[in-house]
Design a protein around this motif. Sequence first.
Motif, PDB file in Angstrom:
ATOM      1  N   THR A  73     -11.357   5.373 -16.743  1.00 20.92           N
ATOM      2  CA  THR A  73     -12.213   5.517 -15.550  1.00 20.92           C
ATOM      3  C   THR A  73     -13.043   4.255 -15.336  1.00 20.92           C
ATOM      4  O   THR A  73     -13.075   3.682 -14.235  1.00 20.92           O
TER       5      THR A  73
ATOM      6  N   TRP B  86      -7.851   8.484   8.536  1.00 20.88           N
ATOM      7  CA  TRP B  86      -7.417   7.237   7.869  1.00 20.88           C
ATOM      8  C   TRP B  86      -6.355   7.512   6.816  1.00 20.88           C
ATOM      9  O   TRP B  86      -6.446   7.016   5.680  1.00 20.88           O
TER      10      TRP B  86
ATOM     11  N   THR C  69     -16.996  15.504  -1.906  1.00 21.84           N
ATOM     12  CA  THR C  69     -17.188  16.941  -2.195  1.00 21.84           C
ATOM     13  C   THR C  69     -17.456  17.744  -0.914  1.00 21.84           C
ATOM     14  O   THR C  69     -17.304  18.954  -0.908  1.00 21.84           O
TER      15      THR C  69
ATOM     16  N   VAL D 161       0.231   4.123  -2.769  1.00 24.55           N
ATOM     17  CA  VAL D 161      -0.078   5.529  -2.467  1.00 24.55           C
ATOM     18  C   VAL D 161       1.020   6.436  -3.024  1.00 24.55           C
ATOM     19  O   VAL D 161       0.743   7.465  -3.651  1.00 24.55           O
TER      20      VAL D 161
ATOM     21  N   VAL E 271       0.836  -1.209   0.000  1.00 22.48           N
ATOM     22  CA  VAL E 271       0.000   0.000   0.000  1.00 22.48           C
ATOM     23  C   VAL E 271       0.872   1.261   0.000  1.00 22.48           C
ATOM     24  O   VAL E 271       0.482   2.302  -0.545  1.00 22.48           O
TER      25      VAL E 271
ATOM     26  N   TYR F  17     -10.929   1.207   0.811  1.00 17.80           N
ATOM     27  CA  TYR F  17     -10.177   2.433   0.503  1.00 17.80           C
ATOM     28  C   TYR F  17     -10.106   2.733  -1.002  1.00 17.80           C
ATOM     29  O   TYR F  17     -10.396   1.890  -1.820  1.00 17.80           O
ATOM     30  N   GLU F  18      -9.743   3.999  -1.265  1.00 23.95           N
ATOM     31  CA  GLU F  18      -9.751   4.571  -2.630  1.00 23.95           C
ATOM     32  C   GLU F  18     -11.104   4.369  -3.313  1.00 23.95           C
ATOM     33  O   GLU F  18     -11.193   4.111  -4.506  1.00 23.95           O
TER      34      GLU F  18
ATOM     35  N   ARG G 244     -22.644   5.242 -13.714  1.00 26.63           N
ATOM     36  CA  ARG G 244     -22.698   6.554 -14.395  1.00 26.63           C
ATOM     37  C   ARG G 244     -22.060   6.476 -15.778  1.00 26.63           C
ATOM     38  O   ARG G 244     -22.543   7.045 -16.733  1.00 26.63           O
TER      39      ARG G 244
ATOM     40  N   SER H  73     -16.882   8.743   1.511  1.00 25.72           N
ATOM     41  CA  SER H  73     -17.388   8.536   0.147  1.00 25.72           C
ATOM     42  C   SER H  73     -17.829   9.857  -0.474  1.00 25.72           C
ATOM     43  O   SER H  73     -17.621  10.105  -1.662  1.00 25.72           O
TER      44      SER H  73
ATOM     45  N   LEU I  27      -7.236   9.683  -8.107  1.00 25.20           N
ATOM     46  CA  LEU I  27      -7.826   8.444  -7.586  1.00 25.20           C
ATOM     47  C   LEU I  27      -8.110   7.428  -8.695  1.00 25.20           C
ATOM     48  O   LEU I  27      -8.079   6.227  -8.455  1.00 25.20           O
TER      49      LEU I  27
ATOM     50  N   HIS J 198     -17.827  21.954  -4.804  1.00 17.04           N
ATOM     51  CA  HIS J 198     -16.612  21.241  -5.231  1.00 17.04           C
ATOM     52  C   HIS J 198     -15.714  22.103  -6.120  1.00 17.04           C
ATOM     53  O   HIS J 198     -14.515  21.879  -6.214  1.00 17.04           O
TER      54      HIS J 198
ATOM     55  N   SER K 291      -9.838  12.033   2.802  1.00 15.23           N
ATOM     56  CA  SER K 291     -10.913  11.592   3.704  1.00 15.23           C
ATOM     57  C   SER K 291     -10.944  12.419   4.977  1.00 15.23           C
ATOM     58  O   SER K 291      -9.914  12.826   5.511  1.00 15.23           O
TER      59      SER K 291
HETATM   60  N1  CAA Z   1     -12.354  12.987 -13.448  1.00 12.83           N
HETATM   61  C1  CAA Z   1     -12.551  14.310 -13.590  1.00 12.83           C
HETATM   62  N2  CAA Z   1     -13.560  14.962 -13.014  1.00 12.83           N
HETATM   63  C2  CAA Z   1     -14.396  14.245 -12.251  1.00 12.83           C
HETATM   64  C3  CAA Z   1     -14.275  12.868 -12.057  1.00 12.83           C
HETATM   65  C4  CAA Z   1     -13.187  12.231 -12.702  1.00 12.83           C
HETATM   66  N3  CAA Z   1     -12.980  10.929 -12.578  1.00 12.83           N
HETATM   67  N4  CAA Z   1     -15.265  12.433 -11.251  1.00 12.83           N
HETATM   68  C5  CAA Z   1     -16.005  13.513 -10.952  1.00 12.83           C
HETATM   69  N5  CAA Z   1     -15.475  14.597 -11.562  1.00 12.83           N
HETATM   70  C6  CAA Z   1     -15.969  15.969 -11.540  1.00 12.83           C
HETATM   71  C7  CAA Z   1     -17.346  16.040 -12.204  1.00 12.83           C
HETATM   72  O1  CAA Z   1     -17.223  16.199 -13.605  1.00 12.83           O
HETATM   73  C8  CAA Z   1     -17.929  17.252 -11.530  1.00 12.83           C
HETATM   74  O2  CAA Z   1     -17.388  18.422 -12.109  1.00 12.83           O
HETATM   75  P1  CAA Z   1     -18.324  19.533 -12.841  1.00 12.83           P
HETATM   76  O3  CAA Z   1     -19.283  20.016 -11.793  1.00 12.83           O
HETATM   77  O4  CAA Z   1     -17.357  20.556 -13.304  1.00 12.83           O
HETATM   78  O5  CAA Z   1     -19.031  18.798 -13.935  1.00 12.83           O
HETATM   79  C9  CAA Z   1     -17.358  17.178 -10.133  1.00 12.83           C
HETATM   80  O6  CAA Z   1     -16.176  16.386 -10.205  1.00 12.83           O
HETATM   81  C10 CAA Z   1     -18.302  16.600  -9.133  1.00 12.83           C
HETATM   82  O7  CAA Z   1     -18.630  15.310  -9.582  1.00 12.83           O
HETATM   83  P2  CAA Z   1     -19.950  14.565  -9.175  1.00 12.83           P
HETATM   84  O8  CAA Z   1     -21.124  15.467  -9.326  1.00 12.83           O
HETATM   85  O9  CAA Z   1     -19.932  13.290  -9.924  1.00 12.83           O
HETATM   86  O10 CAA Z   1     -19.703  14.359  -7.616  1.00 12.83           O
HETATM   87  P3  CAA Z   1     -20.455  13.366  -6.659  1.00 12.83           P
HETATM   88  O11 CAA Z   1     -20.297  13.929  -5.309  1.00 12.83           O
HETATM   89  O12 CAA Z   1     -21.806  13.009  -7.150  1.00 12.83           O
HETATM   90  O13 CAA Z   1     -19.602  12.000  -6.779  1.00 12.83           O
HETATM   91  C11 CAA Z   1     -17.741  10.589  -6.328  1.00 12.83           C
HETATM   92  C12 CAA Z   1     -18.243  11.950  -6.829  1.00 12.83           C
HETATM   93  C13 CAA Z   1     -17.332   9.769  -7.557  1.00 12.83           C
HETATM   94  C14 CAA Z   1     -18.690   9.803  -5.493  1.00 12.83           C
HETATM   95  C15 CAA Z   1     -16.510  11.001  -5.509  1.00 12.83           C
HETATM   96  O14 CAA Z   1     -16.924  11.771  -4.408  1.00 12.83           O
HETATM   97  C16 CAA Z   1     -15.689   9.843  -5.045  1.00 12.83           C
HETATM   98  O15 CAA Z   1     -14.922   9.283  -5.818  1.00 12.83           O
HETATM   99  N6  CAA Z   1     -15.801   9.469  -3.728  1.00 12.83           N
HETATM  100  C17 CAA Z   1     -14.967   8.484  -3.144  1.00 12.83           C
HETATM  101  C18 CAA Z   1     -13.760   9.134  -2.556  1.00 12.83           C
HETATM  102  C19 CAA Z   1     -12.590   8.196  -2.431  1.00 12.83           C
HETATM  103  O16 CAA Z   1     -12.296   7.408  -3.307  1.00 12.83           O
HETATM  104  N7  CAA Z   1     -11.872   8.338  -1.320  1.00 12.83           N
HETATM  105  C20 CAA Z   1     -10.682   7.601  -1.134  1.00 12.83           C
HETATM  106  C21 CAA Z   1      -9.785   8.294  -0.172  1.00 12.83           C
HETATM  107  S1  CAA Z   1      -8.108   8.185  -0.588  1.00 12.83           S
HETATM  108  C22 CAA Z   1      -7.548   6.713   0.014  1.00 12.83           C
HETATM  109  O17 CAA Z   1      -8.265   5.844   0.410  1.00 12.83           O
HETATM  110  C23 CAA Z   1      -6.081   6.601  -0.075  1.00 12.83           C
HETATM  111  C24 CAA Z   1      -5.477   5.597   0.838  1.00 12.83           C
HETATM  112  O18 CAA Z   1      -5.237   5.863   1.980  1.00 12.83           O
HETATM  113  C25 CAA Z   1      -5.053   4.292   0.337  1.00 12.83           C
END
Ligand code: CAA
Length: 379
Positions: A313, A156, A135, A89, A85, A362-363, A375, A132, A239, A178, A126
Amino acid sequence: MLFQLSEEQLMIQQAARDFAQSELKPGVIERDEHQKFPAEQVKKLGELGFLGMMVSEKFGGSGLDALSYVLVMEELSKIDASASVVVSVNNSLVCYGLEAYGSEFQKEKYLKPLASGQQIGAFCLSEPEAGSDATSQQTTAEDKGDYYLLNGTKNWITNGSTASTYLVIAQTHPALKHKGINAFIVEKGMEGFTIGPKENKMGIRGSDTHSLMFNDVKVPKENRIGEDGFGFKFAMKTLEGGRIGIAAQALGIAAGAYELALDYAKQRKSFGKPIAEHQAIAFKLADMATKIEAARLLVYKAAWLKDQGLPYTLAGSMAKLYASKVAMDVTVEAVQVHGGYGFVKEYHVERLMRDAKITQIYEGTSEIQQMVISREILR
Ligand code: CAA
């Protein structure tokens, strides 16, 4: 369609396999038991060039492709997901983000030591109330002219206390939701930045997971990544690649557990023959092998798409969703094949079963991957 790795990819895969056997396997049970970070091993991974695999040589990286990176993730994760991991990262979330979107100043100052393995990084998105729902960032970065004033808590965070460089996502213009979010480079030791206690986790116990607190931390303006308001897109784009790395981690955990179960089933005898010769066990092994192969194809394809500069994606989320489910299914079955031995630590499979679970969290949880996939296909 060519289902063949290049000579170079095979060499890198073998190097990672050898490293996992000789450097990670000894002590992996103790590190898990005592939640000990694999510091020496991570240092050696850096020396081998595994911490900045996809970064160009100009910035201290190895200049390799994403497929080589997933091969390394898979091999390391067969043995020690707490070490892999760190590789994931540092490569996917920190180095990739800096190389793709950082300024020349940021690449010189921060990317070089991260890509060459002298330092490790952390990705801080996070929060206590924004997992999740990324935004809804509560951490704020107030624009004060020459600097931003950072306040808030992150949860985390992988490499929480061992990192030197932290990419921190924070809200600058709350009214813009956002579109008002930014990403910043924060250094360990900046005044007002404190690290909470280590989390006591179910799996990947050797990895270093902490909460981080920012209390009036002054972050220089030149440490903002990209244009004002680019932070959420930065996090999402970063991500996307990270999910391929975690999918490869899940694949490796599954493959590691399967290999142990296969060896055990050939040696362990019951009712006068090796248990592998009982159909009940042979069919389990057949299902495990099939699921792993299907996961591998998804993971490699996602990496290949990234290498071709094609959209990934959908493929990345599919790979993560499926490979993490396979990791859970296969590790549970690997414990079952081992019977009572599977329930004790010396046989490794119970640890792999505990480690597998985080790949569904995660992620982006499995449910987030389903959201991204649905989507994409409904667009
Ligand atoms: N690429 C570019 N832009 C993106 C995108 C992508 N893949 N996904 C979303 N966007 C943009 C959208 O186009 C939108 O922009 P505009 O308003 O300009 O059109 C904006 O971002 C908001 O998008 P959504 O309306 O789709 O946002 P949402 O809140 O409905 O959903 C989500 C977004 C996909 C659920 C997102 O919040 C998400 O991925 N959540 C999970 C977070 C995550 O993965 N956390 C992990 C933490 S890191 C970790 O775990 C690391 C570790 O320690 C190992």
